[in-house]
Motif scaffolding. Structure first.
Motif, PDB file in Angstrom:
ATOM      1  N   SER A  15      45.206  73.787  60.129  1.00 47.77           N
ATOM      2  CA  SER A  15      43.859  73.440  60.604  1.00 47.77           C
ATOM      3  C   SER A  15      42.800  74.398  60.080  1.00 47.77           C
ATOM      4  N   GLU A 118      40.134  70.869  65.272  1.00 53.10           N
ATOM      5  CA  GLU A 118      40.790  69.561  65.173  1.00 53.10           C
ATOM      6  C   GLU A 118      40.720  69.023  63.751  1.00 53.10           C
ATOM      7  N   VAL A 119      41.894  68.643  63.239  1.00 50.53           N
ATOM      8  CA  VAL A 119      41.995  68.090  61.888  1.00 50.53           C
ATOM      9  C   VAL A 119      42.997  66.937  61.945  1.00 50.53           C
ATOM     10  N   PRO A 120      42.680  65.795  61.316  1.00 53.72           N
ATOM     11  CA  PRO A 120      43.614  64.657  61.355  1.00 53.72           C
ATOM     12  C   PRO A 120      44.973  65.014  60.758  1.00 53.72           C
ATOM     13  N   GLU A 123      45.669  64.929  56.971  1.00 53.80           N
ATOM     14  CA  GLU A 123      45.021  66.026  56.272  1.00 53.80           C
ATOM     15  C   GLU A 123      45.834  67.320  56.435  1.00 53.80           C
ATOM     16  N   ARG A 127      47.360  69.548  53.418  1.00 59.99           N
ATOM     17  CA  ARG A 127      46.994  70.961  53.249  1.00 59.99           C
ATOM     18  C   ARG A 127      48.231  71.853  53.265  1.00 59.99           C
ATOM     19  N   ASP A 169      35.298  70.176  65.035  1.00 62.47           N
ATOM     20  CA  ASP A 169      35.859  69.322  63.995  1.00 62.47           C
ATOM     21  C   ASP A 169      36.113  70.172  62.754  1.00 62.47           C
ATOM     22  N   ASP A 171      37.623  69.208  59.974  1.00 63.44           N
ATOM     23  CA  ASP A 171      37.853  68.395  58.776  1.00 63.44           C
ATOM     24  C   ASP A 171      36.614  68.443  57.875  1.00 63.44           C
TER      25      ASP A 171
END
Ligand code: AMP
Length: 186
Positions: A15, A118-120, A123, A127, A169, A171
């Motif tokens: 993240s 928060e990261v989907p 993704e 990463r 967020d 992202d």
């Protein structure tokens, strides 16, 4: 400097927690306390602690709460952490959150803010795949994400009920996420 100085960064592996914690530590002039870095250092140095945790780390599972309590208690007792710190990678379980509250209750005020990055999921996997760390093989990545959902995500509710919890967020490009975090903590 005014503002929060005792911060906890929460977020799944990948993240950007470690990256953001390092940047924030520089800007807020408090130490970056990364339990993952401390354990990796112990492994690299071949200490007794390192030998005990190496296998667990490479499997994607968590080191036991008692061992982590010792590591964190000792680190936060250092003079440089007295007036502030950014905790990255701790706490990761509910018992660890309770331990942290106990450690800090003897040292003036407790945590000022808890940030959740928060990261989907897609993704995160992308990463982590490109990071090249020993515990980033695909099976281990999946295990690390599973462990996060099972053991660490419940901390969001724990802190939502007790502390200034901020969701950010993650992202976005690094500098943008830093700006969002700084805005969130005012
Ligand atoms: P990290 O760099 O924070 O992702 O941590 C790397 C690995 O170190 C984790 O996958 C765990 O095996 C171990 N570790 C780091 N912090 C903790 C913690 N608070 N509790 C248990 N295990 C931890």
């Amino acid at each position: 400097m005014a503002g929060p100085r005792k911060l906890v960064l929460l977020g799944p592996p990948g993240s950007g927690k470690g990256t953001q914690a390092a940047i924030l530590a520089g800007q807020l002039r408090v130490p970056h306390v990364s339990t993952g870095d401390m354990l990796r250092e112990a492994v690299a140095d071949g200490t007794a602690l390192g030998e005990r945790v190496a296998g667990i780390m490479n499997s994607g599972r968590l080191v036991d709460d008692d061992t982590m309590a010792e590591v964190v208690r000792e680190r936060l007792a250092h003079a440089d952490a007295r007036s502030g710190f950014i905790l990255d990678g701790y706490p990761r379980t509910l018992p660890q959150a309770e331990t942290l509250d106990r450690i800090l209750s003897g040292a003036g005020d407790g945590i000022d803010a808890v940030l959740v990055l928060e990261v989907p999921e897609e993704e995160l996997v992308e990463r982590l795949g490109g990071r090249g760390r020993e515990d980033d093989s695909e099976a281990v990545v999946r295990e690390r994400l599973r462990v996060y959902r099972e053991k660490t995500e419940p901390l969001v509710e724990y802190y939502r009920e007790r502390r200034a919890l901020q969701t950010v967020d993650g992202d976005a490009p690094v500098e943008e996420v830093t700006a969002r975090i700084l805005e969130a903590i005012g």
